[in-house]
Design a protein around this motif. Sequence first.
Motif, PDB file in Angstrom:
ATOM      1  N   GLY A 110       0.886  -1.227  -0.169  1.00  0.00           N
ATOM      2  CA  GLY A 110      -0.079   0.087   0.011  1.00  0.00           C
ATOM      3  C   GLY A 110       0.634   1.245   0.013  1.00  0.00           C
ATOM      4  O   GLY A 110       0.282   2.247   0.556  1.00  0.00           O
ATOM      5  N   CYS A 111       2.044   1.080  -0.619  1.00  0.00           N
ATOM      6  CA  CYS A 111       2.797   2.217  -0.559  1.00  0.00           C
ATOM      7  C   CYS A 111       2.354   3.303  -1.353  1.00  0.00           C
ATOM      8  O   CYS A 111       2.014   3.242  -2.667  1.00  0.00           O
ATOM      9  CB  CYS A 111       4.312   1.871  -0.661  1.00  0.00           C
ATOM     10  N   ARG A 112       2.410   4.708  -1.067  1.00  0.00           N
ATOM     11  CA  ARG A 112       2.140   5.673  -2.036  1.00  0.00           C
ATOM     12  C   ARG A 112       3.287   6.174  -2.980  1.00  0.00           C
ATOM     13  O   ARG A 112       4.208   5.731  -2.575  1.00  0.00           O
ATOM     14  CB  ARG A 112       1.730   6.888  -1.152  1.00  0.00           C
ATOM     15  N   ILE A 113       2.968   6.301  -4.349  1.00  0.00           N
ATOM     16  CA  ILE A 113       4.158   6.507  -5.308  1.00  0.00           C
ATOM     17  C   ILE A 113       4.062   7.562  -5.865  1.00  0.00           C
ATOM     18  O   ILE A 113       2.848   8.246  -6.605  1.00  0.00           O
ATOM     19  CB  ILE A 113       4.128   5.277  -6.323  1.00  0.00           C
ATOM     20  N   LYS A 114       5.167   8.390  -5.936  1.00  0.00           N
ATOM     21  CA  LYS A 114       5.388   9.647  -6.637  1.00  0.00           C
ATOM     22  C   LYS A 114       5.937   9.357  -7.912  1.00  0.00           C
ATOM     23  O   LYS A 114       7.226   8.868  -7.785  1.00  0.00           O
ATOM     24  CB  LYS A 114       5.734  10.821  -5.868  1.00  0.00           C
ATOM     25  N   TYR A 115       5.542   9.480  -9.067  1.00  0.00           N
ATOM     26  CA  TYR A 115       6.086   9.367 -10.241  1.00  0.00           C
ATOM     27  C   TYR A 115       6.828  10.460 -10.936  1.00  0.00           C
ATOM     28  O   TYR A 115       6.397  11.521 -10.806  1.00  0.00           O
ATOM     29  CB  TYR A 115       4.988   8.903 -11.231  1.00  0.00           C
ATOM     30  N   TYR A 116       8.049  10.121 -11.210  1.00  0.00           N
ATOM     31  CA  TYR A 116       9.009  11.267 -11.895  1.00  0.00           C
ATOM     32  C   TYR A 116       9.151  10.885 -13.200  1.00  0.00           C
ATOM     33  O   TYR A 116       9.895   9.935 -13.582  1.00  0.00           O
ATOM     34  CB  TYR A 116      10.481  11.252 -11.084  1.00  0.00           C
ATOM     35  N   GLU A 117       8.375  11.819 -14.152  1.00  0.00           N
ATOM     36  CA  GLU A 117       8.559  11.621 -15.679  1.00  0.00           C
ATOM     37  C   GLU A 117       9.901  12.008 -16.390  1.00  0.00           C
ATOM     38  O   GLU A 117      10.051  13.006 -16.093  1.00  0.00           O
ATOM     39  CB  GLU A 117       7.386  12.221 -16.271  1.00  0.00           C
ATOM     40  N   THR A 118      10.671  10.932 -16.692  1.00  0.00           N
ATOM     41  CA  THR A 118      11.739  11.091 -17.592  1.00  0.00           C
ATOM     42  C   THR A 118      11.521  11.388 -18.855  1.00  0.00           C
ATOM     43  O   THR A 118      10.360  11.282 -19.251  1.00  0.00           O
ATOM     44  CB  THR A 118      12.946  10.032 -17.413  1.00  0.00           C
ATOM     45  N   GLU A 119      12.512  12.127 -19.616  1.00  0.00           N
ATOM     46  CA  GLU A 119      12.244  12.803 -21.053  1.00  0.00           C
ATOM     47  C   GLU A 119      12.931  11.932 -21.954  1.00  0.00           C
ATOM     48  O   GLU A 119      14.145  11.463 -21.743  1.00  0.00           O
ATOM     49  CB  GLU A 119      12.610  14.159 -21.097  1.00  0.00           C
ATOM     50  N   ARG A 120      12.425  12.019 -23.242  1.00  0.00           N
ATOM     51  CA  ARG A 120      13.078  11.262 -24.517  1.00  0.00           C
ATOM     52  C   ARG A 120      14.385  12.013 -24.685  1.00  0.00           C
ATOM     53  O   ARG A 120      15.469  11.142 -24.929  1.00  0.00           O
ATOM     54  CB  ARG A 120      12.098  11.470 -25.576  1.00  0.00           C
ATOM     55  N   LYS A 121      14.508  13.346 -24.556  1.00  0.00           N
ATOM     56  CA  LYS A 121      15.892  13.999 -24.693  1.00  0.00           C
ATOM     57  C   LYS A 121      17.024  13.528 -23.733  1.00  0.00           C
ATOM     58  O   LYS A 121      17.994  13.611 -24.005  1.00  0.00           O
ATOM     59  CB  LYS A 121      15.460  15.551 -24.540  1.00  0.00           C
ATOM     60  N   ASP A 122      16.554  12.956 -22.615  1.00  0.00           N
ATOM     61  CA  ASP A 122      17.494  12.441 -21.783  1.00  0.00           C
ATOM     62  C   ASP A 122      17.742  10.789 -21.962  1.00  0.00           C
ATOM     63  O   ASP A 122      18.133  10.120 -20.934  1.00  0.00           O
ATOM     64  CB  ASP A 122      17.171  12.872 -20.492  1.00  0.00           C
ATOM     65  N   SER A 123      16.989  10.348 -23.027  1.00  0.00           N
ATOM     66  CA  SER A 123      17.051   8.738 -23.282  1.00  0.00           C
ATOM     67  C   SER A 123      16.353   8.298 -21.996  1.00  0.00           C
ATOM     68  O   SER A 123      16.683   6.921 -21.693  1.00  0.00           O
ATOM     69  CB  SER A 123      18.652   8.382 -23.273  1.00  0.00           C
ATOM     70  N   PHE A 124      15.117   8.751 -21.550  1.00  0.00           N
ATOM     71  CA  PHE A 124      14.674   8.554 -20.446  1.00  0.00           C
ATOM     72  C   PHE A 124      15.355   7.926 -19.329  1.00  0.00           C
ATOM     73  O   PHE A 124      15.149   6.976 -18.369  1.00  0.00           O
ATOM     74  CB  PHE A 124      13.711   7.242 -20.789  1.00  0.00           C
ATOM     75  N   CYS A 125      16.446   8.920 -18.990  1.00  0.00           N
ATOM     76  CA  CYS A 125      17.175   8.689 -17.953  1.00  0.00           C
ATOM     77  C   CYS A 125      16.859   9.939 -16.595  1.00  0.00           C
ATOM     78  O   CYS A 125      16.341  10.991 -17.138  1.00  0.00           O
ATOM     79  CB  CYS A 125      18.697   8.555 -18.068  1.00  0.00           C
ATOM     80  N   ILE A 126      17.048   9.889 -15.512  1.00  0.00           N
ATOM     81  CA  ILE A 126      17.047  10.924 -14.598  1.00  0.00           C
ATOM     82  C   ILE A 126      18.136  11.866 -15.023  1.00  0.00           C
ATOM     83  O   ILE A 126      19.006  11.636 -15.613  1.00  0.00           O
ATOM     84  CB  ILE A 126      17.339  10.480 -13.009  1.00  0.00           C
ATOM     85  N   ASP A 127      17.800  13.193 -14.588  1.00  0.00           N
ATOM     86  CA  ASP A 127      18.877  14.326 -14.808  1.00  0.00           C
ATOM     87  C   ASP A 127      18.937  14.826 -13.558  1.00  0.00           C
ATOM     88  O   ASP A 127      18.366  14.579 -12.477  1.00  0.00           O
ATOM     89  CB  ASP A 127      18.330  15.315 -16.130  1.00  0.00           C
ATOM     90  N   GLU A 128      19.650  15.989 -13.603  1.00  0.00           N
ATOM     91  CA  GLU A 128      20.155  16.619 -12.383  1.00  0.00           C
ATOM     92  C   GLU A 128      18.800  17.176 -11.658  1.00  0.00           C
ATOM     93  O   GLU A 128      18.614  17.558 -10.254  1.00  0.00           O
ATOM     94  CB  GLU A 128      20.854  17.892 -12.589  1.00  0.00           C
ATOM     95  N   ARG A 129      17.473  17.359 -12.307  1.00  0.00           N
ATOM     96  CA  ARG A 129      16.450  17.813 -11.731  1.00  0.00           C
ATOM     97  C   ARG A 129      16.030  16.944 -10.557  1.00  0.00           C
ATOM     98  O   ARG A 129      15.280  17.461  -9.495  1.00  0.00           O
ATOM     99  CB  ARG A 129      15.335  18.128 -12.572  1.00  0.00           C
TER     100      ARG A 129
END
Length: 349
Positions: free
Chosen positions: A108-127
């Motif tokens: 029952g964990c609440r999940i906050k989704y962080y949407e990665t972007e195509r320009k970053d190859s769907f990887c996390i960035d400094e943001r």
Amino acid sequence: MRYSHGGDIYTYGEVVDFSVNVNPLGMSEYVAEAAKRGIEKAGAYPDCQCRELRKKLARRQGLPEACYVFGNGAAEIFYTLVLAEKPKQALLPVPAFSEYERALNTVGCRIKYYETERKDSFCIDERFLSELNEETDIIFLCSPGNPSGAVIDRGLLLKVIRLCEKFQIRLVVDECFAGLLEEPEKHSIMEETASCPHLTVVRAFTKTFAMPGLRLGYGITSDAGLTEKMEQMRQPWSVSIPAQEAGIAALDEETRVREAGRLISEERSFLEEQLQRLGIEYVPSDANYILMHSGIDLFRELKKHNILIRDCSDYRGLEKGWYRTAVRRRRENQILVQALEKIIKEAGR
């Protein structure tokens, strides 16, 4: 249970399977023979502590034996860890492997989704760093990413690790696809587990040694409290004797793994060149698979050619039109390219 991953040959039958991302060299005879010897020992219960495997793996990776937790594939490690921790709030970059979310949902964990972007190859960035705070209990990351195949920048990943230690966030880094990188040791952060108790690295024998049907994965953490809780949560005999024997043998296959890494690098370049020639959009990959996009239903059309790829429209954060294909040997890759040529030609008419 609905089959939502690659490798569904049980539904689609005789196909050239590009939907799963395992070592294109296949399981070696050496590993297969070890698994067969395990069958001969199957009159006894498995060693629930995986002692021989634990000792050999720790020696090869230069880590303490106590930091390992073994399971029936990496998926069991994800579920067992979540059950042990029972987090209340998670931060999950998407698109991502669906079992992270499913595991979190079991408690029952609440999940906050962080949407990665195509320009970053769907990887996390400094943001992504600004999203880390005391309110988050757990984060799942994957490097190389699934389904993009892109490796997270090591410097950024180290920043994430330090902030997770500061805020006492459980950071789970899935390295299941790292073993088949051309320089896997350059990208792994396993060594960081020694000084960062909130970090857990998860790996599996599945992809690297082409043994998904044997189910063998493991987690690495220096948090003794976590390993103890995980051992209490998991069922005692989830890792069979054949799986343990195969894993022990697989650790002798370093030369074969390096050979596979070189082959994948060469064949991935070939496939990316062909996709570009055919006008199919793709995300540059570091792994043994490529994420691509097309207005043509490639999953449906390739099935007509007895080729199975992964339809990625069920990944949170992706829409219809995204597909993932494995990188296989040249002969098989040429079969895929020839089928794509025919499909595009037909669509052009």
